[in-house]
Design an enzyme around this catalytic site. Structure first.
Site, PDB file in Angstrom:
ATOM      1  N   HIS A  13      17.709  16.027  -5.311  1.00 23.84           N
ATOM      2  CA  HIS A  13      16.535  16.831  -4.885  1.00 23.84           C
ATOM      3  C   HIS A  13      15.880  17.399  -6.140  1.00 23.84           C
ATOM      4  O   HIS A  13      16.395  18.333  -6.751  1.00 23.84           O
ATOM      5  CB  HIS A  13      16.973  17.975  -3.962  1.00 23.84           C
ATOM      6  CG  HIS A  13      15.829  18.803  -3.453  1.00 23.84           C
ATOM      7  ND1 HIS A  13      15.663  19.108  -2.128  1.00 23.84           N
ATOM      8  CD2 HIS A  13      14.791  19.395  -4.092  1.00 23.84           C
ATOM      9  CE1 HIS A  13      14.584  19.841  -1.966  1.00 23.84           C
ATOM     10  NE2 HIS A  13      14.035  20.039  -3.157  1.00 23.84           N
ATOM     11  N   HIS A  15      11.976  18.303  -8.251  1.00 23.05           N
ATOM     12  CA  HIS A  15      10.506  18.396  -8.338  1.00 23.05           C
ATOM     13  C   HIS A  15      10.079  18.040  -9.756  1.00 23.05           C
ATOM     14  O   HIS A  15      10.461  18.719 -10.707  1.00 23.05           O
ATOM     15  CB  HIS A  15      10.037  19.820  -8.010  1.00 23.05           C
ATOM     16  CG  HIS A  15      10.367  20.233  -6.618  1.00 23.05           C
ATOM     17  ND1 HIS A  15       9.506  20.026  -5.551  1.00 23.05           N
ATOM     18  CD2 HIS A  15      11.472  20.810  -6.093  1.00 23.05           C
ATOM     19  CE1 HIS A  15      10.075  20.470  -4.438  1.00 23.05           C
ATOM     20  NE2 HIS A  15      11.275  20.947  -4.732  1.00 23.05           N
ATOM     21  N   LYS A  99      10.666  13.230   3.631  1.00 26.83           N
ATOM     22  CA  LYS A  99      10.913  14.672   3.538  1.00 26.83           C
ATOM     23  C   LYS A  99      10.173  15.424   4.629  1.00 26.83           C
ATOM     24  O   LYS A  99       8.970  15.256   4.811  1.00 26.83           O
ATOM     25  CB  LYS A  99      10.440  15.169   2.165  1.00 26.83           C
ATOM     26  CG  LYS A  99      10.555  16.683   1.976  1.00 26.83           C
ATOM     27  CD  LYS A  99      11.994  17.140   1.843  1.00 26.83           C
ATOM     28  CE  LYS A  99      12.104  18.653   1.838  1.00 26.83           C
ATOM     29  NZ  LYS A  99      12.565  19.211   0.590  1.00 26.83           N
ATOM     30  N   HIS A 136      13.799  20.389   4.788  1.00 22.52           N
ATOM     31  CA  HIS A 136      13.730  21.789   4.339  1.00 22.52           C
ATOM     32  C   HIS A 136      14.004  22.633   5.574  1.00 22.52           C
ATOM     33  O   HIS A 136      13.155  22.771   6.442  1.00 22.52           O
ATOM     34  CB  HIS A 136      12.361  22.113   3.734  1.00 22.52           C
ATOM     35  CG  HIS A 136      12.284  23.522   3.211  1.00 22.52           C
ATOM     36  ND1 HIS A 136      12.196  23.818   1.876  1.00 22.52           N
ATOM     37  CD2 HIS A 136      12.346  24.716   3.857  1.00 22.52           C
ATOM     38  CE1 HIS A 136      12.194  25.128   1.720  1.00 22.52           C
ATOM     39  NE2 HIS A 136      12.271  25.707   2.912  1.00 22.52           N
ATOM     40  N   HIS A 174      19.188  21.806  -0.007  1.00 17.86           N
ATOM     41  CA  HIS A 174      19.434  23.133  -0.609  1.00 17.86           C
ATOM     42  C   HIS A 174      19.936  24.175   0.396  1.00 17.86           C
ATOM     43  O   HIS A 174      19.284  25.187   0.630  1.00 17.86           O
ATOM     44  CB  HIS A 174      18.190  23.656  -1.342  1.00 17.86           C
ATOM     45  CG  HIS A 174      16.879  23.469  -0.650  1.00 17.86           C
ATOM     46  ND1 HIS A 174      16.641  23.885   0.636  1.00 17.86           N
ATOM     47  CD2 HIS A 174      15.719  22.900  -1.079  1.00 17.86           C
ATOM     48  CE1 HIS A 174      15.405  23.591   0.949  1.00 17.86           C
ATOM     49  NE2 HIS A 174      14.824  22.988  -0.055  1.00 17.86           N
ATOM     50  N   ASP A 247      17.073  20.973  -6.868  1.00 18.76           N
ATOM     51  CA  ASP A 247      15.827  21.643  -6.496  1.00 18.76           C
ATOM     52  C   ASP A 247      15.190  22.284  -7.726  1.00 18.76           C
ATOM     53  O   ASP A 247      14.521  23.315  -7.603  1.00 18.76           O
ATOM     54  CB  ASP A 247      16.047  22.676  -5.381  1.00 18.76           C
ATOM     55  CG  ASP A 247      14.744  23.058  -4.682  1.00 18.76           C
ATOM     56  OD1 ASP A 247      13.730  22.359  -4.883  1.00 18.76           O
ATOM     57  OD2 ASP A 247      14.742  24.065  -3.955  1.00 18.76           O
TER      58      ASP A 247
HETATM   59  O1  DOR Z   1      11.952  27.254  -4.588  1.00 16.54           O
HETATM   60  C1  DOR Z   1      11.376  26.258  -4.176  1.00 16.54           C
HETATM   61  N1  DOR Z   1      10.446  25.622  -4.918  1.00 16.54           N
HETATM   62  N2  DOR Z   1      11.667  25.803  -2.950  1.00 16.54           N
HETATM   63  C2  DOR Z   1      10.985  24.807  -2.385  1.00 16.54           C
HETATM   64  O2  DOR Z   1      11.284  24.477  -1.267  1.00 16.54           O
HETATM   65  C3  DOR Z   1       9.840  24.192  -3.083  1.00 16.54           C
HETATM   66  C4  DOR Z   1       9.948  24.356  -4.532  1.00 16.54           C
HETATM   67  C5  DOR Z   1       8.659  24.037  -5.244  1.00 16.54           C
HETATM   68  O3  DOR Z   1       8.060  22.985  -5.000  1.00 16.54           O
HETATM   69  O4  DOR Z   1       8.241  24.845  -6.090  1.00 16.54           O
HETATM   70 ZN    ZN Z   2      12.649  21.537  -3.325  1.00 17.62          ZN
END
Ligand code: DOR
Ligand code: ZN
Length: 344
Positions: A13, A15, A99, A136, A174, A247
């Protein structure tokens, strides 16, 4: 033990964002990880196979040709998602998972799902074709306290979906609560759960005691200590239901240190050092490989990585406090403890 060798870990997971941010932070994950499940919550979101293909090309272009890092793409589920497009993107090998964001639950989730009945046909098609659903798991109802959003989601949304969609393979993303741990543990082979690095380290005090600490604010928000301890027990248990999904979610400092700060902890840079420290504290270094390198691929029905990484214990490791990206500085998660394990 002062050295440990593992199959190269994966991040289930992650970003990576886009543009200058992508270029700045992608190398932080590629340095240690073999593969990562890439979150699709861009603006606009990655909804179609064509968008996933273009995004994968941008990720590949942001990394050196010999990085050895494979992005595993996901599609963002909307109430208008086309089951045929999702199936085709999965069957071609382009997309690994889909997702589900409840609309309004987190960063860039406005295109997410409001009415879960509307995505029923897509979920049924995914169950039939063995396409994993990353969830999520938080409700957004205004009557539900933010610290209860995950536990309520399991009862009101996740369990009903799983009961009426047999065979749907679900990853609870998460997880942050004892209830999440218990539900994932009891869920059988079609249910897995990722656990972040930061939720193994912080509880909600880290955000709120002694002044608001925006760099510890993420979603789902960190909970009470009893929940952190349940997560640590799950991650270090070796149970195949649990695997690493960092995450890691970069936002520039001006967007974090703000009257309405963005949610996300950026842990890509020091995750492996933190995990080794946590697993050593729990006398479970021998189970770090299961959590970071074996259980994830087994759930996703992929082979574990063939290459290995060695972690070595020594003097405290130094790592940058911030990563400078073309978009601005991103603060690296501070685990509030010295780290003694370095990769390589
Ligand atoms: O803390 C987070 N940041 N939780 C999420 O679900 C999304 C993520 C983000 O894209 O910044
Ligand atoms: Zn995330």
């Amino acid at each position: 033990m002062d050295s440990i060798t593992l199959r190269r870990p994966d991040d289930w997971h992650l970003h990576l964002r886009d543009g200058a941010m992508l270029a700045g932070i992608a190398p932080e994950s590629a340095r240690h990880f073999g593969r990562a499940i890439i979150m699709p919550n861009l603006v606009p979101p990655v909804v179609t196979g064509a968008q996933a293909q273009a995004y994968r090309d941008r990720i590949t272009a942001a990394l050196p040709a010999d990085s050895g890092f494979t992005p595993l793409m996901t599609l963002y589920l909307t109430e208008e998602s086309d089951p045929a497009d999702i199936i085709a993107a999965h069957q071609s090998g382009l997309v690994t998972a889909v997702k589900l964001y409840p609309a309004g639950a987190t960063t860039n989730s406005t295109s997410g799902v409001r009415d879960f009945d509307k995505v029923r046909p897509v979920l049924e098609a995914m169950a039939e074709h063995g396409i994993p659903l990353c969830v999520h798991g938080e409700v957004v109802d205004s009557d539900v306290d933010i610290f209860d959003r995950e536990a309520v989601f399991i009862d009101r949304v996740l369990d009903p979906i799983r009961r009426r969609t047999p065979g749907l393979r679900v990853i609870m993303e998460h997880i942050t609560t004892r209830q999440g741990v218990d539900y994932a543990r009891a869920g059988g082979d079609d249910l897995g759960a990722t656990i972040t690095t930061h939720h193994l380290v912080i509880n909600r005090n880290a955000i709120l005691v002694g002044g608001i600490k925006p760099h510890y604010y993420c979603l789902p928000v960190a909970k009470r200590e009893e929940h952190r301890l349940a997560l640590r027990a799950a991650a270090t248990s070796g149970d195949a239901s649990f695997f690493l999904g960092t995450d890691s979610a970069p936002h520039t400092d001006p967007l974090k240190e703000n009257a309405c700060g963005c949610a996300g902890c950026f842990t890509a840079t020091n995750t492996m050092s933190i995990l080794a420290e946590v697993f050593e504290q729990e006398n479970a270094l021998d189970r770090l490989e299961a959590f970071a390198s074996l259980n994830g691929p087994a759930f996703y029905r992929l082979p574990a990585n063939e290459t290995r990484v060695t972690l070595t214990k020594g003097d405290p490791v130094s790592y940058p406090a911030k990563i400078d990206t073309g978009d601005g500085p991103v603060t690296v998660f501070d685990p509030m403890m010295p780290l003694h394990w370095r990769v390589g």
